[in-house]
Design a protein around this motif. Structure first.
Motif, mmCIF file in Angstrom:
data_model
loop_
_atom_site.group_PDB
_atom_site.id
_atom_site.type_symbol
_atom_site.label_atom_id
_atom_site.label_comp_id
_atom_site.label_asym_id
_atom_site.label_seq_id
_atom_site.Cartn_x
_atom_site.Cartn_y
_atom_site.Cartn_z
ATOM 1 N N THR A 229 0.811 -1.219 0.000
ATOM 2 C CA THR A 229 0.000 0.000 0.000
ATOM 3 C C THR A 229 0.843 1.268 0.000
ATOM 4 O O THR A 229 0.451 2.263 -0.591
ATOM 5 N N HIS A 230 1.989 1.261 0.708
ATOM 6 C CA HIS A 230 2.820 2.470 0.717
ATOM 7 C C HIS A 230 4.213 2.163 1.238
ATOM 8 O O HIS A 230 4.469 1.067 1.741
ATOM 9 N N GLY A 231 5.089 3.158 1.142
ATOM 10 C CA GLY A 231 6.513 2.925 1.335
ATOM 11 C C GLY A 231 7.035 2.874 2.757
ATOM 12 O O GLY A 231 8.223 2.616 2.959
ATOM 13 N N HIS A 232 6.205 3.109 3.789
ATOM 14 C CA HIS A 232 6.727 3.032 5.161
ATOM 15 C C HIS A 232 7.240 1.623 5.450
ATOM 16 O O HIS A 232 6.665 0.628 4.999
ATOM 17 N N ALA A 233 8.290 1.574 6.246
ATOM 18 C CA ALA A 233 9.054 0.339 6.389
ATOM 19 C C ALA A 233 8.248 -0.835 6.930
ATOM 20 O O ALA A 233 8.535 -1.991 6.606
ATOM 21 N N ASP A 234 7.222 -0.577 7.742
ATOM 22 C CA ASP A 234 6.466 -1.703 8.297
ATOM 23 C C ASP A 234 5.489 -2.294 7.274
ATOM 24 O O ASP A 234 4.995 -3.405 7.464
ATOM 25 N N HIS A 235 5.226 -1.567 6.187
ATOM 26 C CA HIS A 235 4.323 -2.062 5.139
ATOM 27 C C HIS A 235 5.096 -2.552 3.922
ATOM 28 O O HIS A 235 4.688 -3.496 3.261
ATOM 29 N N ALA A 236 6.181 -1.856 3.622
ATOM 30 C CA ALA A 236 6.987 -2.163 2.437
ATOM 31 C C ALA A 236 8.301 -2.756 2.889
ATOM 32 O O ALA A 236 9.163 -2.041 3.408
ATOM 33 N N GLY B 73 -4.194 9.088 0.722
ATOM 34 C CA GLY B 73 -3.940 10.383 1.356
ATOM 35 C C GLY B 73 -2.946 10.351 2.502
ATOM 36 O O GLY B 73 -2.921 11.246 3.347
ATOM 37 N N HIS B 74 -2.096 9.331 2.546
ATOM 38 C CA HIS B 74 -1.198 9.136 3.697
ATOM 39 C C HIS B 74 0.189 9.736 3.410
ATOM 40 O O HIS B 74 0.644 10.618 4.142
ATOM 41 N N VAL B 75 0.864 9.251 2.363
ATOM 42 C CA VAL B 75 2.148 9.806 1.904
ATOM 43 C C VAL B 75 2.179 9.665 0.385
ATOM 44 O O VAL B 75 1.280 9.045 -0.194
ATOM 45 N N GLY C 52 -4.810 0.335 4.184
ATOM 46 C CA GLY C 52 -3.445 0.711 4.555
ATOM 47 C C GLY C 52 -3.515 1.833 5.576
ATOM 48 O O GLY C 52 -4.523 1.966 6.280
ATOM 49 N N ASP C 53 -2.486 2.639 5.693
ATOM 50 C CA ASP C 53 -2.563 3.822 6.555
ATOM 51 C C ASP C 53 -3.217 4.937 5.745
ATOM 52 O O ASP C 53 -2.990 5.038 4.540
ATOM 53 N N TYR C 54 -4.002 5.768 6.395
ATOM 54 C CA TYR C 54 -4.664 6.841 5.635
ATOM 55 C C TYR C 54 -5.025 8.006 6.525
ATOM 56 O O TYR C 54 -5.011 7.901 7.757
ATOM 57 N N ASP D 155 -0.064 11.904 9.924
ATOM 58 C CA ASP D 155 -0.402 11.323 8.628
ATOM 59 C C ASP D 155 -1.422 10.198 8.766
ATOM 60 O O ASP D 155 -1.703 9.479 7.823
ATOM 61 N N HIS D 156 -1.953 10.044 9.984
ATOM 62 C CA HIS D 156 -2.987 9.045 10.223
ATOM 63 C C HIS D 156 -4.309 9.729 10.558
ATOM 64 O O HIS D 156 -4.326 10.836 11.100
ATOM 65 N N ALA D 157 -5.397 9.031 10.250
ATOM 66 C CA ALA D 157 -6.716 9.540 10.579
ATOM 67 C C ALA D 157 -6.867 9.675 12.091
ATOM 68 O O ALA D 157 -6.445 8.770 12.828
ATOM 69 N N ASP E 224 3.141 2.846 13.942
ATOM 70 C CA ASP E 224 3.190 4.017 13.100
ATOM 71 C C ASP E 224 4.598 4.578 13.111
ATOM 72 O O ASP E 224 5.394 4.271 13.994
ATOM 73 N N GLU E 225 4.905 5.339 12.062
ATOM 74 C CA GLU E 225 6.272 5.749 11.784
ATOM 75 C C GLU E 225 6.916 6.442 12.982
ATOM 76 O O GLU E 225 8.068 6.190 13.312
ATOM 77 N N ASP E 226 6.181 7.337 13.631
ATOM 78 C CA ASP E 226 6.783 8.141 14.689
ATOM 79 C C ASP E 226 7.170 7.307 15.896
ATOM 80 O O ASP E 226 8.122 7.582 16.590
ATOM 81 N N ASP F 144 5.695 6.394 13.106
ATOM 82 C CA ASP F 144 4.997 7.236 12.275
ATOM 83 C C ASP F 144 3.770 7.661 12.903
ATOM 84 O O ASP F 144 3.180 6.816 13.379
ATOM 85 N N GLY F 145 3.067 9.029 12.799
ATOM 86 C CA GLY F 145 1.921 9.528 13.558
ATOM 87 C C GLY F 145 1.458 10.801 13.144
ATOM 88 O O GLY F 145 1.413 11.468 12.271
#
Ligand SMILES: [Zn+2]
Ligand SMILES: [Zn+2]
Length: 342
Positions: free
Chosen positions: A38-45, A96-98, A117-119, A284-286, A334-336, A341-342
């Motif tokens: 779904t996207h490039g953050h390390a926990d998904h990709a 709409g995440h990154v 994914g994250d959104y 970057d999260h809902a 999440d990234e932060d 990530d957050g």
């Protein structure tokens, strides 16, 4: 022909959500034969899959982070394009995440499931907005799935940063921002708020900043924060990975003022723990309102929650007559949070 049961189309496994009729995983946390990302953050990709299907932007991000050859084969699918995988149609639509982030719309024999994914739902100048796709099952994250999480307007947060540079012109403003997505969004928001001066960046962000610019996100004048500066960056804005703000890297700056841009900054104890003087609630999260609004907008037959604070959203779903279940998938954060990530 009768539609398959949702569990036959997507099923939680230790590696991630598995689609048997297409023989692929969505965002697998371990190397697999076939992955939809779904996207490039390390926990998904992650690197090491046999083949990867993702948006061209996400593939570019993966090449940048892992090097070409992170998978044996890659296939790009532009937003909205339908790709046949086994017996399944897969379509990636904006999340709409990154940059490049997508929801995976998975369809088989009349059953449609959407893996978000994250959104997030609010405007982000670095990527197209989340697209609502009606479906039978909506599979959502719930990073901020409690009513206490309500993120303010990001423009107001950026205004607070700019105001602080005026109030403390002798101090270098070191902004901790996750290197993929958050950093570029903060820079774009600064530009939109009229900050046209050079923005200084930590070396760890250079390549992703260049990648965003190559994809049409104008970040304006940037320069490395390593060069000597006549006033040691007093009154300037420096963007760095959150971990760099607290380490000895920050000693080169004039009386550094630690800033952190994260959804978690609404939690005062977290800001204090990290020694953040100026917490900016930019996520970057809902948030809670975005999560519940999204479930209302998508109006799925069923809601599945992948990870995060699922209890709040489960309870909300129950009260609102939405059938829901928590998958409690592991390996996503999440990234932060990962950076500390957050
Ligand atoms: Zn993410
Ligand atoms: Zn994530």
């Amino acid at each position: 022909m009768a539609a398959p049961r949702p569990e036959k189309l997507l099923c939680p496994k230790p590696e991630g959500l598995y689609c048997a009729p297409g023989d692929f995983y969505v965002d697998p946390v371990r190397p697999v034969e076939r992955a939809v990302i779904t996207h490039g953050h390390a926990d998904h990709a992650r690197a090491g899959h046999g083949s990867v299907l993702a948006t061209p932007e996400t593939l570019a991000i993966m090449d940048e982070r892992y090097g070409r050859g992170h998978a044996r084969a890659v296939q790009a699918a532009a937003y909205g394009e339908t790709v046949r995988v086994g017996e399944v149609d897969v379509r990636l639509v904006p999340a709409g995440h990154v940059l490049g982030s997508a929801q995976a719309v998975v369809e088989c024999k009349g059953l449609r499931m959407v893996v978000s994914g994250d959104y997030k739902r609010r405007r982000d100048p670095t990527c197209p907005p989340f697209e609502v796709t009606p479906c039978d099952v909506f599979i959502s994250e719930a990073t901020f799935g409690l009513p206490v999480f309500r993120h303010p307007d990001d423009r107001g947060e950026i205004e607070r940063l700019i105001r602080s540079t005026r109030q403390f012109p002798d101090r270098a403003h070191l902004v901790g921002a996750y290197a993929l997505g958050k950093a570029q969004r903060v820079i774009r928001l600064l530009r939109e708020a009229g900050w046209d001066r050079t923005i200084y960046t930590h070396g760890a962000m250079d390549r992703l900043n260049a990648l965003y610019q190559a994809h049409g996100v104008d970040l304006g004048p940037l320069a490395p924060a390593t060069a000597s500066h006549p006033t040691k960056f007093a009154g300037e804005i420096v963007i760095a990975p959150p971990s760099a703000i607290a380490d000895k890297w920050s000693r080169r700056f004039a009386d550094p003022l630690p800033v952190f841009a994260s959804g978690w900054m609404s939690v005062r104890a977290r800001a204090r723990q990290r020694g953040v003087e100026l917490p900016l609630v930019i996520s970057d999260h809902a948030d809670w309102d975005e999560l519940t609004r999204t479930v209302k907008d998508v109006a799925p037959g069923e809601l599945w929650i992948t990870h995060g604070r699922e209890e709040g959203l489960l309870r909300w779903a129950e009260l609102n007559g939405v059938k829901a279940r928590a998958l409690a998938l592991v390996g996503y954060e999440d990234e932060d949070e990962e950076d500390d990530d957050g």
